[in-house]
Design a protein around this motif. Structure first.
Motif, PDB file in Angstrom:
ATOM      1  N   VAL A   1       0.878  -1.170   0.000  1.00 34.66           N
ATOM      2  CA  VAL A   1       0.000   0.000   0.000  1.00 34.66           C
ATOM      3  C   VAL A   1       0.915   1.220   0.000  1.00 34.66           C
ATOM      4  N   HIS A   2       0.806   2.031  -1.024  1.00 35.98           N
ATOM      5  CA  HIS A   2       1.674   3.202  -1.135  1.00 35.98           C
ATOM      6  C   HIS A   2       1.033   4.378  -0.399  1.00 35.98           C
TER       7      HIS A   2
ATOM      8  N   ARG B   1      -4.029  10.303   2.625  1.00 34.21           N
ATOM      9  CA  ARG B   1      -4.920   9.558   3.500  1.00 34.21           C
ATOM     10  C   ARG B   1      -5.775   8.512   2.774  1.00 34.21           C
ATOM     11  N   SER B   2      -5.791   8.558   1.452  1.00 34.93           N
ATOM     12  CA  SER B   2      -6.505   7.510   0.717  1.00 34.93           C
ATOM     13  C   SER B   2      -5.892   6.136   0.950  1.00 34.93           C
ATOM     14  N   ALA B   3      -4.650   6.102   1.428  1.00 31.85           N
ATOM     15  CA  ALA B   3      -3.999   4.822   1.721  1.00 31.85           C
ATOM     16  C   ALA B   3      -4.739   4.055   2.812  1.00 31.85           C
ATOM     17  N   ILE B   4      -5.435   4.745   3.691  1.00 32.61           N
ATOM     18  CA  ILE B   4      -6.171   4.075   4.772  1.00 32.61           C
ATOM     19  C   ILE B   4      -7.274   3.209   4.191  1.00 32.61           C
TER      20      ILE B   4
ATOM     21  N   LYS C   1      -7.620  -1.061   3.959  1.00 34.93           N
ATOM     22  CA  LYS C   1      -8.818  -1.787   4.368  1.00 34.93           C
ATOM     23  C   LYS C   1      -9.362  -2.664   3.243  1.00 34.93           C
ATOM     24  N   ARG C   2      -9.225  -2.182   2.013  1.00 36.04           N
ATOM     25  CA  ARG C   2      -9.733  -2.940   0.862  1.00 36.04           C
ATOM     26  C   ARG C   2      -8.982  -4.261   0.685  1.00 36.04           C
ATOM     27  N   TYR C   3      -7.663  -4.224   0.909  1.00 41.10           N
ATOM     28  CA  TYR C   3      -6.860  -5.425   0.697  1.00 41.10           C
ATOM     29  C   TYR C   3      -6.754  -6.318   1.928  1.00 41.10           C
TER      30      TYR C   3
ATOM     31  N   GLY D   1      -5.571   0.314  13.059  1.00 47.24           N
ATOM     32  CA  GLY D   1      -6.869  -0.201  12.649  1.00 47.24           C
ATOM     33  C   GLY D   1      -6.837  -1.501  11.896  1.00 47.24           C
ATOM     34  N   SER D   2      -5.648  -2.078  11.729  1.00 51.27           N
ATOM     35  CA  SER D   2      -5.533  -3.277  10.895  1.00 51.27           C
ATOM     36  C   SER D   2      -5.710  -4.561  11.707  1.00 51.27           C
TER      37      SER D   2
END
Length: 213
Positions: A108-109, A113-116, A120-122, A157-158
């Protein structure tokens, strides 16, 4: 703190990482973007035959087609696959079905903040995430740190392990670990000197990482 040294191109590189007490070594293969440390899968397999027990060989790749990923792992004999480029999450399931013994790490690059949301998607499809930095030209190995505040939020959060990469060095890794609290750290260019993996910097990185975590 677990440590992976990435960009292994020679037995000297591998022995340097092993001497520092690494948990994993990364072999960059199947590249579509610039990197100075790519190796052929057959060469990686030769080195892995000499890898001591309890150290994980990781196939780090830019490839994203399912069949290409499966072939790369089989040819290199790696037991972990690190996917640096964009793939559909369901395609990771296809790789897992074909290679049930392989652990999958999805990059995840962390550019904003879109990386958050990307993490979560992956998360349901990977065994771990690796938070890295990219540029327009490079998918990793940039030597550029990203925003550790965002990384810390992803880690907190992971539900799966999160590995921190991107611009780590012996000088900043302890601070990064204290800030982000990752499962592991990954270094590539930060332990180089004059273009090669440097034993002193490699040992210093391991010492600082273990001392911090």
């Amino acid at each position: 703190m677990r440590i992976k040294f990435c960009g292994t191109t020679s037995l000297a590189d591998m022995r340097c990482a092993v001497a520092a007490g690494c948990d994993a070594v990364g072999f960059i293969m199947g590249v579509t973007h610039p990197t100075s440390d790519a190796v052929a899968p057959a060469r990686a397999a030769e080195m892995i035959r000499r890898l001591p027990p309890f150290i994980e060989p990781v196939a780090v790749t830019h490839l994203h087609e399912t069949e290409d990923l499966i072939r790369l792992v089989r040819e290199s004999h790696c037991t972990t696959l690190q996917v640096q480029d964009t793939v559909e999450p369901a395609e990771l399931d296809d790789v897992r079905d074909a290679l049930p013994y392989v652990k999958i790490i999805k990059a995840v690059h962390v550019m904003d903040r879109s990386a958050i949301a990307t993490a979560k998607r992956y998360e349901p499809y990977a065994d771990a995430l690796i938070l890295d930095t990219r540029t327009a030209e490079r998918l990793g190995g940039t030597g550029i740190p990203h925003d550790w505040n965002i990384s810390a939020e992803i880690v907190a959060g992971s539900e799966i392990p999160v590995i921190l990469a991107g611009g780590l060095t012996p000088e900043n890794v302890a601070e990064a670990i204290r800030k982000v609290r990752p499962y592991a750290v990954d270094v590539h260019t930060g332990v180089k000197k004059d273009g090669a993996r440097n034993p002193e910097r490699t040992l210093a990185f391991a010492r600082e990482a273990r001392g911090a975590g």
